[in-house]
Write a protein that holds these residues in place. Structure first.
Motif, PDB file in Angstrom:
ATOM      1  N   ARG A  64      23.496 -19.587   7.044  1.00  0.00           N
ATOM      2  CA  ARG A  64      23.301 -19.640   8.560  1.00  0.00           C
ATOM      3  C   ARG A  64      24.727 -20.209   8.827  1.00  0.00           C
ATOM      4  O   ARG A  64      25.541 -20.656   8.037  1.00  0.00           O
ATOM      5  CB  ARG A  64      22.310 -20.562   9.280  1.00  0.00           C
ATOM      6  N   ASP A 122      16.055 -27.528  14.030  1.00  0.00           N
ATOM      7  CA  ASP A 122      15.211 -26.915  15.184  1.00  0.00           C
ATOM      8  C   ASP A 122      13.838 -26.438  14.624  1.00  0.00           C
ATOM      9  O   ASP A 122      13.968 -26.207  13.394  1.00  0.00           O
ATOM     10  CB  ASP A 122      15.927 -25.586  15.963  1.00  0.00           C
ATOM     11  N   HIS A 123      12.870 -26.382  15.613  1.00  0.00           N
ATOM     12  CA  HIS A 123      11.705 -25.677  15.033  1.00  0.00           C
ATOM     13  C   HIS A 123      11.552 -24.396  15.149  1.00  0.00           C
ATOM     14  O   HIS A 123      11.591 -23.790  16.281  1.00  0.00           O
ATOM     15  CB  HIS A 123      10.580 -26.479  16.015  1.00  0.00           C
ATOM     16  N   GLY A 124      11.601 -23.563  13.830  1.00  0.00           N
ATOM     17  CA  GLY A 124      11.853 -22.139  14.009  1.00  0.00           C
ATOM     18  C   GLY A 124      11.501 -21.568  12.697  1.00  0.00           C
ATOM     19  O   GLY A 124      11.132 -22.251  11.528  1.00  0.00           O
ATOM     20  N   SER A 125      11.789 -20.341  12.402  1.00  0.00           N
ATOM     21  CA  SER A 125      11.537 -19.566  11.364  1.00  0.00           C
ATOM     22  C   SER A 125      12.609 -20.023  10.340  1.00  0.00           C
ATOM     23  O   SER A 125      12.345 -19.837   9.191  1.00  0.00           O
ATOM     24  CB  SER A 125      11.542 -17.992  11.324  1.00  0.00           C
ATOM     25  N   GLU A 126      13.697 -20.441  10.825  1.00  0.00           N
ATOM     26  CA  GLU A 126      14.630 -20.915   9.773  1.00  0.00           C
ATOM     27  C   GLU A 126      14.091 -22.047   8.755  1.00  0.00           C
ATOM     28  O   GLU A 126      14.573 -22.390   7.683  1.00  0.00           O
ATOM     29  CB  GLU A 126      16.130 -21.616  10.354  1.00  0.00           C
ATOM     30  N   ARG A 129       9.252 -17.370   7.602  1.00  0.00           N
ATOM     31  CA  ARG A 129       8.982 -16.077   8.689  1.00  0.00           C
ATOM     32  C   ARG A 129       7.740 -15.462   8.372  1.00  0.00           C
ATOM     33  O   ARG A 129       7.591 -14.269   8.538  1.00  0.00           O
ATOM     34  CB  ARG A 129      10.165 -15.199   7.814  1.00  0.00           C
ATOM     35  N   TRP A 150      12.082 -16.133  14.601  1.00  0.00           N
ATOM     36  CA  TRP A 150      12.112 -16.775  15.889  1.00  0.00           C
ATOM     37  C   TRP A 150      12.715 -18.191  16.061  1.00  0.00           C
ATOM     38  O   TRP A 150      12.877 -18.589  14.988  1.00  0.00           O
ATOM     39  CB  TRP A 150      10.718 -16.597  16.453  1.00  0.00           C
ATOM     40  N   THR A 151      13.017 -18.777  16.769  1.00  0.00           N
ATOM     41  CA  THR A 151      13.299 -20.281  17.051  1.00  0.00           C
ATOM     42  C   THR A 151      13.325 -20.889  18.310  1.00  0.00           C
ATOM     43  O   THR A 151      13.217 -20.134  19.320  1.00  0.00           O
ATOM     44  CB  THR A 151      14.946 -20.197  16.423  1.00  0.00           C
ATOM     45  N   THR A 152      13.524 -22.034  18.544  1.00  0.00           N
ATOM     46  CA  THR A 152      13.665 -22.943  19.615  1.00  0.00           C
ATOM     47  C   THR A 152      15.161 -23.673  19.597  1.00  0.00           C
ATOM     48  O   THR A 152      15.622 -23.870  18.322  1.00  0.00           O
ATOM     49  CB  THR A 152      12.520 -23.633  19.978  1.00  0.00           C
ATOM     50  N   THR A 153      15.586 -24.185  20.539  1.00  0.00           N
ATOM     51  CA  THR A 153      16.695 -25.120  20.447  1.00  0.00           C
ATOM     52  C   THR A 153      16.351 -26.534  20.815  1.00  0.00           C
ATOM     53  O   THR A 153      15.044 -26.698  21.614  1.00  0.00           O
ATOM     54  CB  THR A 153      17.695 -24.713  21.353  1.00  0.00           C
ATOM     55  N   GLY A 177      11.953 -29.615  10.318  1.00  0.00           N
ATOM     56  CA  GLY A 177      11.836 -28.120  11.245  1.00  0.00           C
ATOM     57  C   GLY A 177      10.367 -28.144  11.518  1.00  0.00           C
ATOM     58  O   GLY A 177       9.809 -26.920  11.907  1.00  0.00           O
TER      59      GLY A 177
END
Length: 916
Positions: free
Chosen positions: A98, A162-166, A170, A175-178, A278
């Motif tokens: 990333r 952040d809370h997301g697929s990172e 997956r 998907w993700t959020t900031t 996360g």
């Protein structure tokens, strides 16, 4: 300061203008490899200056090196849209997969919508969520912040993903959020700065999600009463779905946005789902890695088995053996559920074998490295001990396909639920019912089936299907049952008359060692001389079979594991395919099976006699009219197993042979009753039956119990065999007769003194319908004990009115003392089953008496006479007779050793009017 005030007024007008989201962001495909892109600055609804820095974070499972382009589309108040390429910021080091891409753009005053896009070298492309901003001609939002009021403002101090697929993987796509999607810098009423209105990310669906109210005050997990109406009680999950862990979740297995409660996970969500990861939960967040119990350490480290469970970095991850299915994980039960993708030595894969129980519960199958089928250890086996690996770890669960077994047809199967060694103690049939556990290490992995006994197929089948008749005949046979519950047990279909040794006889199983018969024109089938080739039956046999062929392997006609037909009949016999569902349990359709080995006309010997007309003489003797048309008495569609087969009989044909002139009743073996009433009656073959014999009400009885024997009796509503399943604890012996009758009696011998036996009646009719009664018990007399007498049922006692008193003789069969001493008897009469009260009769107790036997229906009996009084009158109306209970016991008149009481007999007595 005067210049700041106007900017603040402008901010107040622009920031609360709603932003229109154009399309879903990311990729909802589970496991997608597409890149993920999100605009981290500016935030949605921000006010920026005319020179704005646009930053997007991009993540790719293939690594940043696989990103071919990142850009941002800028749509202004006009209809024109411009696209600006974003370059990677080398100062922002987030990892190999990333990075942050950015560009500085010049914006004229007005409102803009920003959407970032990322494409990788495999042409996979995704877009970010749309961000709406306002460019302010006066130079920005007036907050005088070095960084924009966006997620980088948070991460400058908080190094949290952040809370997301990172971070979370997956499983639900890319998907993700900031930070600022969930947090606000001001205006909240909780110390976590969680927004009180959150708009879920738009990943799937035709319409963008709407903002939802959020309340958070405590960290106690689920708050049933929490929410906007009671914000002080609100927690991570609320009863009205307003918790921050609920509002966005639509596809997760727990705490979805619909407000459905999770009965297990009720505690502090942040205990497992930490911002530092996360919000992704890991095994080691709750459990030490590895746990200190059992053999966990041996499965951790460079020497542990491989491969790892997906996404688990350890050589053998927790998910290889423990359930990751949300429905099982965290349900409060410690379980072993092997990962179906786990590759074992030899290239085999697991099949989801599951073992469940608490950490202190006992289990026979708990680990992987113990000889399968070993005897039970002397002490309890716990989860920390080694144990056998279930067979489904390497072998697929047997499934014949098709519908569930029905009363007529298949499928039929040996259904291993894979317990321990034979005899089974847990479930219906186990692998070790047929396969030798000792051969598992030596030959099992080479492809050798490693069957039990002598290793031949027949020996293995017969070990189950020809159980010993009693302890003196061999070790207990196979019993199919669940747990230690004998009531649910049953024995496999038995094979009476089967022999692998060559038999020259007229009875026995044709496909066993019976060599066949020779046909005598006057006597019918007779045994052949040892040097004579059989000529009796079988028609023309197809290769490799011939008359006198030795005992055939059971697998010639039967499948080893599963069948789409009844009785485990094989799908291919002698190279001929037997269609699925073509043979039912009565044998309708079985000609397809027979014709795989037999050629020529079916039933040629039968059609030599059977015709479609009869002749009778003046004396009522009838016979088939030889001048009429000869017919097959059992054409296609008949119940083949009525004459041929294993279960329930020993002969392969039951037809009587004799000259013309046999009476019509002699032919009732195949024909309906009264078929020969006149020469014009057609032959009526008995149609297939699928109804099991019924047990006569109250007919099951045990008599003649001694220290080593007992007689068991019952009767059925139609002709059937007389067999008994019995044993100590489990009914694992079978004995009796295959003769078809309605009155059944089986004598057991060789029993152990003072032992309780379980038993059930098993009666099979000519169509292979099985009556298996519920389990009963009896107890043999202790060594040196006196048997209890068997009573003769009294029935009812009547006397003609106006008499209301009568005498009644209570009868029983005499018993003998093992010492040979004389025996005395004691009789009790009562009005209740506890023998505490006697009304309308005398005496209540005979005391110890002796007597000389009399003969009753050909058997010696003893009796004691009682007086019955105050008998009610049957005056042709409604009345209630007197009820009496009686019993008898015996004792050795010299030693004083007493027997148990006999069974209790109930009888009734009344006075009657002759004309009623």
């Amino acid at each position: 300061m005067r210049r700041i005030a106007p900017r603040c007024g402008a901010i107040a007008w622009f920031v609360f203008a709603s932003a229109a989201l154009a399309l879903p962001a990311g990729d909802p495909t589970p496991g997608t490899l597409a890149p993920l892109v999100v605009i981290v600055s500016p935030m949605d609804g921000a006010v920026v200056g005319r020179s704005a820095r646009i930053q997007a974070r991009v993540q790719s499972p293939s690594g940043v090196a696989a990103i071919s382009s990142v850009s941002v589309s800028i749509a202004g108040a006009s209809t024109s849209t411009s696209t600006v390429s974003l370059a990677r910021n080398p100062s922002s080091v987030l990892g190999a997969d990333r990075g942050v891409y950015e560009a500085i753009v010049q914006l004229a005053p007005g409102r803009y919508t920003l959407v970032a896009s990322a494409t990788d070298t495999a042409a996979r492309s995704t877009s970010s969520a749309a961000v709406s901003v306002v460019a302010n001609a006066d130079g920005g939002d007036g907050y005088l912040l070095v960084r924009e009021d966006s997620s980088p403002l948070c991460t400058a101090c908080h190094a949290l993903p952040d809370h997301g697929s990172e971070a979370a993987g997956r499983a639900y796509g890319a998907w993700t959020t900031t930070c600022r999607d969930c947090h606000a810098t001001h205006g909240t009423r909780n110390t976590h700065l969680v927004r009180e209105t959150i708009t879920p990310p738009w990943v799937a669906g035709a319409e963008a999600p709407q903002p939802r109210p959020v309340r958070l005050s405590k960290r106690n997990g689920y708050a049933a009463a929490g929410g906007p109406t009671r914000p002080g009680d609100a927690s991570f999950a609320n009863g009205d779905g307003s918790g921050p862990c609920q509002v966005c979740h639509t596809r997760t297995s727990r705490w979805r946005a619909d407000g459905t409660a999770d009965a297990v996970h009720l505690g502090d969500c942040a205990f497992c789902h930490r911002h530092q990861t996360g919000m992704k939960a890991r095994c080691e967040d709750c459990h030490p890695a590895p746990p200190s119990t059992g053999a966990h350490a041996a499965h951790h480290g460079p020497s542990a088995p491989s491969p790892p469970f997906p996404s688990d970095p350890r050589p053998l991850g927790c998910g290889s053996c423990h359930p990751v299915d949300p429905a099982l994980h965290g349900d409060g039960v410690q379980q072993v559920t092997l990962d179906p993708d786990l590759v074992l030595p030899g290239g085999t894969r697991t099949a989801g074998a599951r073992i469940a129980g608490s950490s202190t519960a006992t289990s026979c199958t708990v680990a992987c490295h113990f000889p399968l089928g070993a005897p039970a250890p002397a002490q309890a086996v716990t989860w920390s001990d080694a144990g056998p690996l279930p067979c489904t770890s390497c072998h697929a669960r047997i499934d014949p396909g098709g519908l569930e077994p029905g009363p007529r047809a298949g499928p039929s199967l040996h259904d291993p639920v894979f317990s321990e060694a034979r005899p089974a103690s847990g479930e219906p049939t186990t692998c070790w019912s047929c396969h030798d556990s000792a051969s598992h290490d030596a030959t099992h992995l080479t492809g050798d089936a490693g069957l039990l006994s002598s290793g031949t197929v027949n020996a293995t089948c017969i070990a189950c299907h020809s159980p010993p008749s009693g302890p003196s005949a061999g070790a207990p046979g196979q019993v199919l049952h669940r747990g230690s519950d004998a009531a649910t047990s049953w024995t496999p279909p038995v094979l009476p008359g089967w022999s692998e040794e060559t038999l020259d006889a007229t009875i026995g199983d044709f496909h066993g060692g019976r060599r066949g018969t020779c046909f005598d024109p006057n006597k019918g089938p007779v045994p052949c001389a040892p040097t004579t080739t059989p000529t009796g039956f079988g028609g023309t046999l197809l290769a490799p079979y011939y008359r006198g062929y030795p005992a055939m392997p059971c697998t010639t006609c039967h499948a080893g594991h599963a069948s789409r037909n009844a009785f485990m009949l094989a799908p291919v016999v002698n190279g001929t395919t037997i269609p699925a569902g073509s043979i039912d349990r009565a044998g309708v359709g079985a000609e397809k099976l027979c014709e795989a080995c037999h050629a020529g006309g079916r039933h040629d010997r039968c059609t030599g006699c059977h015709t479609n007309a009869y002749a009778c003489d003046d004396y009522g003797q009838c016979w088939m009219d030889s001048a009429a048309t000869h017919v097959d008495p059992a054409p296609a569609g008949s119940a083949c197993f009525f004459c041929h087969g294993h279960e329930g009989m020993t002969t392969a044909w039951r037809s009587p042979f004799g000259p013309h002139g046999v009476s019509g009743t002699d032919c009732g073996h195949c024909h309906a009753s009264g078929w020969a009433n006149s020469p014009s009656d057609p032959p009526l073959t008995v149609p297939p039956s699928y109804t099991a014999p019924l047990l006569g009400t109250g007919s099951m009885s045990v008599s003649g119990i001694t220290s080593s024997s007992a007689n068991l009796a019952w009767y059925t509503t139609k002709n059937a065999s007389s067999q008994v399943e019995y044993g100590v604890g489990m009914p694992n012996y079978v004995t009796g007769s295959t003769a078809l009758t309605t009155t059944h009696s089986v004598a057991l011998s060789g029993l152990a003194p003072g032992t309780t036996y379980v038993w059930r009646a098993r009666s099979v009719d000519a169509h292979r319908n099985v009556l298996r009664t519920s389990l009963s018990t009896f107890t043999t007399i202790a060594e040196g004990g006196v048997p209890h007498p068997d009573i003769v049922k009294t029935g009812s006692v009547t006397v003609e009115a106006p008499q209301t008193t009568t005498a009644a003789a209570l009868q029983w069969y005499p018993v003998a003392s093992p010492t040979g001493n004389p025996v005395e008897y004691r009789v009790q009469l009562a009005s209740d089953t506890t023998f505490t009260t006697l009304l309308n009769g005398s005496p209540p107790d005979s005391g110890w008496i002796s007597g000389a036997p009399t003969i009753y229906f050909g058997k010696p009996v003893l009796y004691f006479q009682v007086t019955l009084t105050n008998l009610p009158l049957d005056d042709c109306g409604s009345f209630t007779p007197n009820s009496y209970y009686w019993r008898v016991k015996a004792r050795d008149s010299i030693t004083g050793v007493e027997s148990d009481w006999s069974a209790v007999d109930l009888f009734w007595a009344w006075s009657y009017l002759p004309y009623c």
